[in-house]
Design a protein around this motif. Sequence first.
Motif, PDB file in Angstrom:
ATOM      1  N   UNK A   1     -38.264 -12.485  31.488  1.00 49.48           N
ATOM      2  CA  UNK A   1     -36.890 -12.456  31.017  1.00 49.48           C
ATOM      3  C   UNK A   1     -35.999 -11.743  32.039  1.00 49.48           C
ATOM      4  N   UNK A   2     -36.554 -10.792  32.771  1.00 49.18           N
ATOM      5  CA  UNK A   2     -35.789 -10.126  33.825  1.00 49.18           C
ATOM      6  C   UNK A   2     -35.417 -11.111  34.924  1.00 49.18           C
ATOM      7  N   UNK A   3     -36.349 -11.966  35.306  1.00 47.42           N
ATOM      8  CA  UNK A   3     -36.073 -12.968  36.341  1.00 47.42           C
ATOM      9  C   UNK A   3     -35.061 -13.986  35.847  1.00 47.42           C
ATOM     10  N   UNK A   4     -35.178 -14.401  34.603  1.00 46.16           N
ATOM     11  CA  UNK A   4     -34.256 -15.392  34.066  1.00 46.16           C
ATOM     12  C   UNK A   4     -32.837 -14.877  33.966  1.00 46.16           C
ATOM     13  N   UNK A   5     -32.690 -13.602  33.605  1.00 43.45           N
ATOM     14  CA  UNK A   5     -31.361 -13.030  33.422  1.00 43.45           C
ATOM     15  C   UNK A   5     -30.648 -12.744  34.735  1.00 43.45           C
ATOM     16  N   UNK A   6     -31.366 -12.761  35.846  1.00 38.61           N
ATOM     17  CA  UNK A   6     -30.768 -12.377  37.130  1.00 38.61           C
ATOM     18  C   UNK A   6     -29.536 -13.194  37.469  1.00 38.61           C
ATOM     19  N   UNK A   7     -29.587 -14.513  37.302  1.00 38.72           N
ATOM     20  CA  UNK A   7     -28.437 -15.340  37.668  1.00 38.72           C
ATOM     21  C   UNK A   7     -27.290 -15.136  36.678  1.00 38.72           C
ATOM     22  N   UNK A   8     -27.594 -14.854  35.420  1.00 39.43           N
ATOM     23  CA  UNK A   8     -26.531 -14.588  34.449  1.00 39.43           C
ATOM     24  C   UNK A   8     -25.767 -13.336  34.858  1.00 39.43           C
ATOM     25  N   UNK A   9     -26.523 -12.281  35.168  1.00 39.55           N
ATOM     26  CA  UNK A   9     -25.890 -11.020  35.565  1.00 39.55           C
ATOM     27  C   UNK A   9     -25.134 -11.180  36.871  1.00 39.55           C
ATOM     28  N   UNK A  10     -25.738 -11.875  37.825  1.00 38.70           N
ATOM     29  CA  UNK A  10     -25.080 -12.056  39.126  1.00 38.70           C
ATOM     30  C   UNK A  10     -23.712 -12.723  38.964  1.00 38.70           C
ATOM     31  N   UNK A  11     -23.637 -13.734  38.119  1.00 44.86           N
ATOM     32  CA  UNK A  11     -22.363 -14.426  37.930  1.00 44.86           C
ATOM     33  C   UNK A  11     -21.427 -13.635  37.017  1.00 44.86           C
ATOM     34  N   UNK A  12     -21.982 -12.754  36.195  1.00 43.40           N
ATOM     35  CA  UNK A  12     -21.142 -11.937  35.307  1.00 43.40           C
ATOM     36  C   UNK A  12     -20.385 -10.863  36.067  1.00 43.40           C
ATOM     37  N   UNK A  13     -20.884 -10.463  37.227  1.00 41.00           N
ATOM     38  CA  UNK A  13     -20.246  -9.376  37.972  1.00 41.00           C
ATOM     39  C   UNK A  13     -19.429  -9.897  39.155  1.00 41.00           C
TER      40      UNK A  13
ATOM     41  N   UNK B   1     -22.100 -24.641  39.117  1.00 42.73           N
ATOM     42  CA  UNK B   1     -23.333 -24.659  38.331  1.00 42.73           C
ATOM     43  C   UNK B   1     -24.394 -24.035  39.222  1.00 42.73           C
ATOM     44  N   UNK B   2     -24.948 -22.885  38.839  1.00 44.06           N
ATOM     45  CA  UNK B   2     -25.792 -22.110  39.734  1.00 44.06           C
ATOM     46  C   UNK B   2     -27.100 -21.682  39.076  1.00 44.06           C
ATOM     47  N   UNK B   3     -28.152 -21.634  39.903  1.00 42.56           N
ATOM     48  CA  UNK B   3     -29.418 -21.025  39.538  1.00 42.56           C
ATOM     49  C   UNK B   3     -29.684 -19.896  40.524  1.00 42.56           C
ATOM     50  N   UNK B   4     -30.771 -19.187  40.336  1.00 42.28           N
ATOM     51  CA  UNK B   4     -31.073 -18.056  41.214  1.00 42.28           C
ATOM     52  C   UNK B   4     -31.155 -18.489  42.671  1.00 42.28           C
ATOM     53  N   UNK B   5     -31.628 -19.711  42.903  1.00 39.32           N
ATOM     54  CA  UNK B   5     -31.787 -20.195  44.275  1.00 39.32           C
ATOM     55  C   UNK B   5     -30.556 -20.825  44.881  1.00 39.32           C
ATOM     56  N   UNK B   6     -29.484 -20.943  44.119  1.00 35.81           N
ATOM     57  CA  UNK B   6     -28.267 -21.543  44.649  1.00 35.81           C
ATOM     58  C   UNK B   6     -27.688 -22.575  43.702  1.00 35.81           C
ATOM     59  N   UNK B   7     -26.752 -23.409  44.190  1.00 30.49           N
ATOM     60  CA  UNK B   7     -26.126 -24.411  43.335  1.00 30.49           C
ATOM     61  C   UNK B   7     -27.122 -25.399  42.753  1.00 30.49           C
ATOM     62  N   UNK B   8     -26.856 -25.821  41.511  1.00 31.36           N
ATOM     63  CA  UNK B   8     -27.667 -26.835  40.834  1.00 31.36           C
ATOM     64  C   UNK B   8     -26.894 -28.151  40.870  1.00 31.36           C
ATOM     65  N   UNK B   9     -27.539 -29.277  41.181  1.00 35.52           N
ATOM     66  CA  UNK B   9     -26.811 -30.553  41.197  1.00 35.52           C
ATOM     67  C   UNK B   9     -26.323 -30.932  39.806  1.00 35.52           C
ATOM     68  N   UNK B  10     -25.103 -31.442  39.761  1.00 34.45           N
ATOM     69  CA  UNK B  10     -24.543 -31.854  38.472  1.00 34.45           C
ATOM     70  C   UNK B  10     -25.318 -33.047  37.910  1.00 34.45           C
TER      71      UNK B  10
END
Length: 248
Positions: free
Chosen positions: A217-229, A239-248
């Motif tokens: 859950x710590x790994x999953x939340x990383x992108x949420x927190x990164x975009x929240x700040x 549209x983003x994941x931890x590794x970068x943009x996600x294709x639409x």
Amino acid sequence: MHFLAVLGRARFPGMTTTLITGANRGLGLETARLVEVGHTVYLGARDARRGEEAAGRVGAHPLLIDVTGDASVQAAAKLVRDQVGHLDVLVNNAGIIGPVRPAGQITAADMLTVYDTNVFGVVRVMHAFLPLLQAGPAPVVVNVSSGLGSLAVTADPESHASVVPVWVPGLAYNSGKAALNMVTAQYARAYPAVRINAVDPGHTATDFNGHTGAQSVEEGAEIIVRMAVLGPDGPTGGFFAAGGPVPW
């Protein structure tokens, strides 16, 4: 305290008011740990007791909010407005998976149930809280989506295995996340002063999927927190994941 120690300081600690819907467990609860870096976090939950217990564990403020009910959402917005007067960060995390059956067995009622939380719920919350977001200096919205809602991934899942390593054919859930992605893009276009993005946390081990996910859950939340700040110069309408943009 892993990524929170670095990311949280990017958003004026001690002054940032953050609301996370569906936050009494899983990714939402982990994201609520933003309190550890100075955010005032409203932990949204539709069950008052569970919300209070979860908020107590992380030091957040419990907020009763059922995203499927207009009256509940409006009451939550009024409470935040009366107590703080503005909102800096909104994380639309509340969601349900709905039935996972062959497409031919999915009914309109199944679709409506999933969309009422995963799509219409976001619209209800955005409608109620946009005035509070606009009252803040650098507002941010994070919509928790999924790579399963990517049209590109759906069209060719094997070629996008690095984005979605576990492909689940779910008509209601997947199409709802695709709709959420468009909702995100539309809000971002309509409100350029607000950083509004969708994120894909990846296949995370939570109650949502019976703890079958490969990520913590710590790994999953990383992108949420990164975009929240994000600061005011951060991306919007993406549209983003931890590794970068996600294709639409």
